[in-house]
Write an enzyme that holds these catalytic residues in place. Structure first.
Site, short mmCIF file in Angstrom:
data_model
loop_
_atom_site.label_atom_id
_atom_site.label_comp_id
_atom_site.label_asym_id
_atom_site.label_seq_id
_atom_site.Cartn_x
_atom_site.Cartn_y
_atom_site.Cartn_z
N LYS A 57 105.41 -79.49 -79.06
CA LYS A 57 105.02 -79.09 -77.71
C LYS A 57 105.87 -79.88 -76.74
O LYS A 57 105.88 -81.11 -76.75
CB LYS A 57 103.55 -79.40 -77.49
CG LYS A 57 103.11 -79.04 -76.10
CD LYS A 57 101.62 -78.96 -76.02
CE LYS A 57 101.18 -78.51 -74.67
NZ LYS A 57 99.73 -78.49 -74.57
N ARG A 79 97.66 -74.18 -65.81
CA ARG A 79 96.92 -75.28 -65.17
C ARG A 79 96.07 -74.75 -64.02
O ARG A 79 95.00 -75.28 -63.74
CB ARG A 79 97.90 -76.38 -64.75
CG ARG A 79 98.49 -77.07 -65.97
CD ARG A 79 99.47 -78.16 -65.65
NE ARG A 79 100.10 -78.63 -66.89
CZ ARG A 79 101.15 -79.43 -66.94
NH1 ARG A 79 101.68 -79.89 -65.83
NH2 ARG A 79 101.66 -79.80 -68.10
N LYS A 99 103.41 -85.26 -68.28
CA LYS A 99 102.97 -85.49 -69.65
C LYS A 99 104.09 -85.96 -70.56
O LYS A 99 104.03 -85.82 -71.78
CB LYS A 99 102.32 -84.20 -70.17
CG LYS A 99 101.12 -83.75 -69.33
CD LYS A 99 100.30 -82.65 -69.99
CE LYS A 99 99.08 -82.30 -69.13
NZ LYS A 99 98.21 -81.29 -69.76
N LYS A 140 105.86 -74.53 -78.77
CA LYS A 140 105.37 -74.24 -77.42
C LYS A 140 106.19 -74.98 -76.38
O LYS A 140 106.36 -76.19 -76.55
CB LYS A 140 103.90 -74.66 -77.35
CG LYS A 140 103.26 -74.48 -75.99
CD LYS A 140 101.86 -74.98 -76.03
CE LYS A 140 101.21 -74.80 -74.68
NZ LYS A 140 99.86 -75.30 -74.66
N SER A 183 102.00 -69.45 -70.31
CA SER A 183 101.66 -68.80 -69.05
C SER A 183 102.87 -68.53 -68.16
O SER A 183 103.01 -67.45 -67.59
CB SER A 183 100.63 -69.66 -68.31
OG SER A 183 101.13 -70.97 -68.10
N TYR A 203 99.58 -63.73 -73.84
CA TYR A 203 98.63 -63.11 -72.92
C TYR A 203 98.84 -61.60 -72.87
O TYR A 203 98.01 -60.88 -72.33
CB TYR A 203 98.78 -63.74 -71.53
CG TYR A 203 98.55 -65.24 -71.56
CD1 TYR A 203 97.25 -65.76 -71.64
CD2 TYR A 203 99.62 -66.14 -71.59
CE1 TYR A 203 97.04 -67.12 -71.73
CE2 TYR A 203 99.41 -67.51 -71.67
CZ TYR A 203 98.12 -67.99 -71.74
OH TYR A 203 97.90 -69.34 -71.84
C1 PBG Z 1 97.27 -78.72 -72.72
C2 PBG Z 1 97.61 -77.28 -72.76
C3 PBG Z 1 98.68 -76.71 -72.09
C4 PBG Z 1 98.64 -75.34 -72.36
C5 PBG Z 1 97.56 -75.11 -73.21
N1 PBG Z 1 96.92 -76.33 -73.45
C6 PBG Z 1 99.77 -77.36 -71.33
C7 PBG Z 1 99.46 -78.20 -70.19
O1 PBG Z 1 98.61 -77.87 -69.34
O2 PBG Z 1 100.11 -79.23 -70.11
C8 PBG Z 1 99.60 -74.36 -71.79
C9 PBG Z 1 99.38 -72.94 -72.08
C10 PBG Z 1 100.13 -72.03 -71.20
O3 PBG Z 1 100.90 -72.45 -70.31
O4 PBG Z 1 99.98 -70.82 -71.39
N2 PBG Z 1 96.59 -79.19 -73.80
#
Ligand code: PBG
Length: 351
Positions: free
Chosen positions: A218, A228, A241, A272, A298, A337
């Protein structure tokens, strides 16, 4: 080869007929591309509904469908609506859902303690879906970010996301998720040692049949913004992060990190974000041979929707082309999605 061809009558004729044959040595790649039947016959990679995992967002309440502004077409859903969505997904043939909660702000704290409540929103969702739609797979994330008041995936102490304490918390949360009926536990936090700790905790609780899909690689990506907003962490997150997610520059480190997850007992691996890291998808598949998934996150979703809304691109075709790219890169499936949209197109034979 050229000389040999020129020494035969046919070769002389061909050489006379075309200088290009001289160049290609009579190899014509376009033969198999010439007709639809032939393109279908020689197609190497296909996207099937069996490849799709649908991530959904849940909120407290009932009869709620709350549009996510940065993700056109995606809603936060109350549990009753999530059950309806699960039924629809099962009817479309989508094998599994991945669930993400947006819990009330007053339930979020420094340590994400609500993640450890057996009856929290994520577990309530699993129970309700499993009861109504027992044959769809449920994948739950055990990261703490939906439950912390700072939006980080782990416990924050003196400005540091502490590793071992976080791992103990998520292993305990994983057991509650499995108790609620989750089929696959999927930690997205990138703490060291989490896969082994979750495996031990699950086995100690008798959940030998619950799998672990590791968010093995990730990356600290700019592609998570709309998510978010969806789970309500964009306003909370302090800093970034980068002390726990992977540096986007580092492929070797990513493979080594995934290797530790494999040793610790991961059943499946995930990359990811997806499209930006197709090289990692290929490397993980070739190196470990485990079931490998990409998360089309996303930001990847929203960029396609935005381009389509602006009239710049054909959103449907780009969606299918990008989903196919994950298969070509060696993935067994994709968290997307777009899952229902893609499933409908595939069913119409337009996949
Ligand atoms: C964090 C988490 C994230 C996503 C899913 N779980 C990343 C984040 O907010 O740092 C991202 C999923 C997406 O962007 O579709 N545990």
């Amino acid at each position: 080869m050229g000389d040999k061809i020129r020494n035969t009558a046919a070769g002389l004729a061909a050489a006379a007929a075309s200088d290009i044959d001289e160049i290609t040595g009579h190899r014509r790649m376009r033969r198999t591309r010439a007709a639809d039947w032939s393109r279908r016959l020689t197609r190497e990679t296909r996207l099937s509904v069996d490849d799709l995992i649908w991530p959904i967002f849940v909120v407290p309440g009932s009869n709620v469908l709350d549009p996510i502004e940065a993700m056109p077409g995606v809603n936060r859903m109350s549990v009753d609506k999530a059950v309806e969505a699960a039924k629809m997904a099962a009817d479309l043939g989508i094998p599994a859902l991945a669930t993400f909660p947006n819990v009330e702000m007053h339930r979020r704290d420094q340590t994400g303690s609500h993640a450890l409540e057996p009856e929290n929103l994520i577990n309530e969702t699993t129970r309700a879906i499993k009861k109504a739609v027992p044959n769809i797979g449920i994948i739950t994330d055990v990261a703490l970010d939906p439950f912390t008041d700072h939006g980080h995936d782990g416990i924050l102490r003196d400005g540091e996301i502490v590793n071992d304490e976080t791992v103990r918390a998520i292993a305990a949360a994983a057991v509650h998720q499995a108790d609620a009926g989750a089929d696959i536990i999927s930690p997205s936090d990138m703490m060291d040692g989490r896969i082994g700790a979750i495996r031990r905790a699950l086995d100690a609780a008798g959940h030998h049949n619950v799998s672990i899909m590791s968010y093995a690689t990730k990356f600290a990506s700019a592609c998570y913004g709309p998510y978010r907003e969806a789970i309500g962490t964009s306003g909370l997150l302090k800093g970034d992060k980068r002390t726990y997610y992977l540096d986007p520059s580092n492929a070797n480190e990513a493979i080594r990190d995934a290797g530790l997850d494999v040793e610790e007992g991961a059943d499946m691996l995930m990359v990811k974000p997806g499209l930006v890291y197709l090289d990692i998808c290929r490397a993980l598949k070739d190196t470990f041979g485990l079931p490998t998934f990409a998360y089309q996150v996303s930001g990847e979703y929203s960029m396609i929707k935005a381009g389509e809304a602006a009239g710049y691109i054909d959103g449907e075709r780009i969606m299918m082309e990008k989903l196919l790219a994950f298969k070509r890169a060696g993935c067994d499936g994709v968290l997307t999605y777009f899952a229902p949209e893609a499933a409908r197109l595939i069913a119409k034979g337009q996949g």
